[in-house]
Design a protein around this motif. Sequence first.
Motif, PDB file in Angstrom:
ATOM      1  N   GLU A 327       0.816  -1.214   0.000  1.00 56.21           N
ATOM      2  CA  GLU A 327       0.000   0.000   0.000  1.00 56.21           C
ATOM      3  C   GLU A 327       0.852   1.267   0.000  1.00 56.21           C
ATOM      4  OE1 GLU A 327      -2.595  -0.379   3.296  1.00 56.21           O
ATOM      5  OE2 GLU A 327      -3.886  -1.881   2.336  1.00 56.21           O
ATOM      6  N   TYR A 331       0.452   4.758  -2.151  1.00 61.30           N
ATOM      7  CA  TYR A 331       0.464   6.067  -1.483  1.00 61.30           C
ATOM      8  C   TYR A 331       1.517   6.985  -2.110  1.00 61.30           C
ATOM      9  CZ  TYR A 331       1.501   9.564   2.070  1.00 61.30           C
ATOM     10  OH  TYR A 331       1.749  10.751   2.716  1.00 61.30           O
ATOM     11  N   ASN A 332       2.707   6.463  -2.331  1.00 60.26           N
ATOM     12  CA  ASN A 332       3.773   7.288  -2.901  1.00 60.26           C
ATOM     13  C   ASN A 332       3.427   7.758  -4.316  1.00 60.26           C
ATOM     14  OD1 ASN A 332       5.416   7.201  -0.662  1.00 60.26           O
ATOM     15  ND2 ASN A 332       6.475   5.347  -1.301  1.00 60.26           N
ATOM     16  N   GLU A 335       0.986  10.586  -3.988  1.00 57.27           N
ATOM     17  CA  GLU A 335       1.655  11.814  -3.591  1.00 57.27           C
ATOM     18  C   GLU A 335       2.418  12.439  -4.759  1.00 57.27           C
ATOM     19  OE1 GLU A 335       1.609  13.405  -0.406  1.00 57.27           O
ATOM     20  OE2 GLU A 335      -0.157  12.087  -0.438  1.00 57.27           O
ATOM     21  N   THR A 379      -9.248   6.128  -2.475  1.00 58.27           N
ATOM     22  CA  THR A 379      -8.545   6.344  -1.210  1.00 58.27           C
ATOM     23  C   THR A 379      -7.793   7.661  -1.205  1.00 58.27           C
ATOM     24  OG1 THR A 379      -8.287   3.934  -0.953  1.00 58.27           O
ATOM     25  CG2 THR A 379      -6.889   5.340   0.422  1.00 58.27           C
ATOM     26  N   TYR A 380      -7.180   8.022  -2.323  1.00 61.33           N
ATOM     27  CA  TYR A 380      -6.291   9.182  -2.320  1.00 61.33           C
ATOM     28  C   TYR A 380      -6.809  10.342  -3.179  1.00 61.33           C
ATOM     29  CZ  TYR A 380      -3.201   5.804  -0.194  1.00 61.33           C
ATOM     30  OH  TYR A 380      -2.674   4.854   0.633  1.00 61.33           O
TER      31      TYR A 380
END
Length: 413
Positions: A327, A331-332, A335, A379-380
């Motif tokens: 995960e 996430y990276n 970002e 999610t992001y």
Amino acid sequence: MKAKNLYYAMAVAGALGVAAPANAQDVFVEEATTVTEFNCDNTTHYYSNWRNNWFIELSAGVVEPFVERSNNPIVQRKEITAQYGFGFGRWVSPYVGFRIKAMGGALHWEQALSSNGTNGWTRSKHAQLQAELMWDMFNSIKGPNSNRVFSLIPFVGLGGDANWDIRDARGNQPAAATNVFDDHGDVKNVVWTLPVTAGLQLRFRLCKYVDFFAEARASFYGDNWNGYAGGSSIDANVSVMGGFNFNIGGRQWNNFNACDYESQIAALNGQVNNLRAELIACGETVANLQSQLPCPPATVQKDCVNAPLMSTVRFTINSAKIMPTEEVNIYNMAEWLKANPNEKIMVVGYADKDTGTADYNLQLSEKRANAVADALVNTYGIDRSRLTVKYDGSDVQPYSTNDWNRIVIFTQK
């Protein structure tokens, strides 16, 4: 060799409970919390197995009844007789114990037979069963010591008593105006009472398993205890007895004081704090090695050339579920996309050709690519228009090691 070092470092980090960071730019290592100093209350706690500290006792002594006490001179003397006892009990702590005590014997006293001053020698038999609470005074005051030679033990109890076969000197049941009668008008020959007892025991330790004791006790009854009612409203029975305690397994206690282990606990706290410091250092080592990691050799080299980050998400065999350890890579990527709002990427799914059919692997790679794309969007908050989902199944194998191809690769469009 740098790649090999990275894998070793990641393995060490996993063993210490840290998820390896995805790149050198963003290192996510849980902050170490220092374990504080242990504070103890310096209280010693005593305990033992329930099978320990039981005892059996045998005793014998003398007893004297005090009955019909009044100013009437016709009630004169009392007589001392023998009494025998048996008991068993347990010390539940170094301070408090209990026992069941049985005693019995003959009783003699001089009883007023009439109001004109005629006296008569009277006797009976009696048996008493008591439940008693015992207190080891010296252990409470001076501290527990299983090897103490002398102990002073007060006790109190409550029980039952039977007094029967009340006879005069001629063997007849005496008659008097003060006799106690039953519901049928007959003189009671067996009297049941509930005595209250108090006493003091002196105990001398002979060895680990045997004690000698001497004790004095007074039991208090209702006025009808000896089959008569008159004078004082309370009858009493005073006895002095001696005997032996046989301690089953000995009398001893285990003890625990947290302060005795303070240095060991402090040493363990120090080890925990050192490990947490190593945890941070290990995370930094992983990040440094990742920054030097080249792309693995792949047949589709373009998928890896312009990758902005460690741009893969690996899966387990026959699964499209994103593993917790992967995960961080999603996430990276999220970002990076937020930091580069004009960039668009392709999310390409693959499957291992050594497992499953081509059709099945195509569907599996599609599920993997969509799972990663959904995570970026849901999610992001990445706009789906910036993502292109592609799936090549097992027709294309980016890596020469087949089990590496259970993967989703990010590439720039």
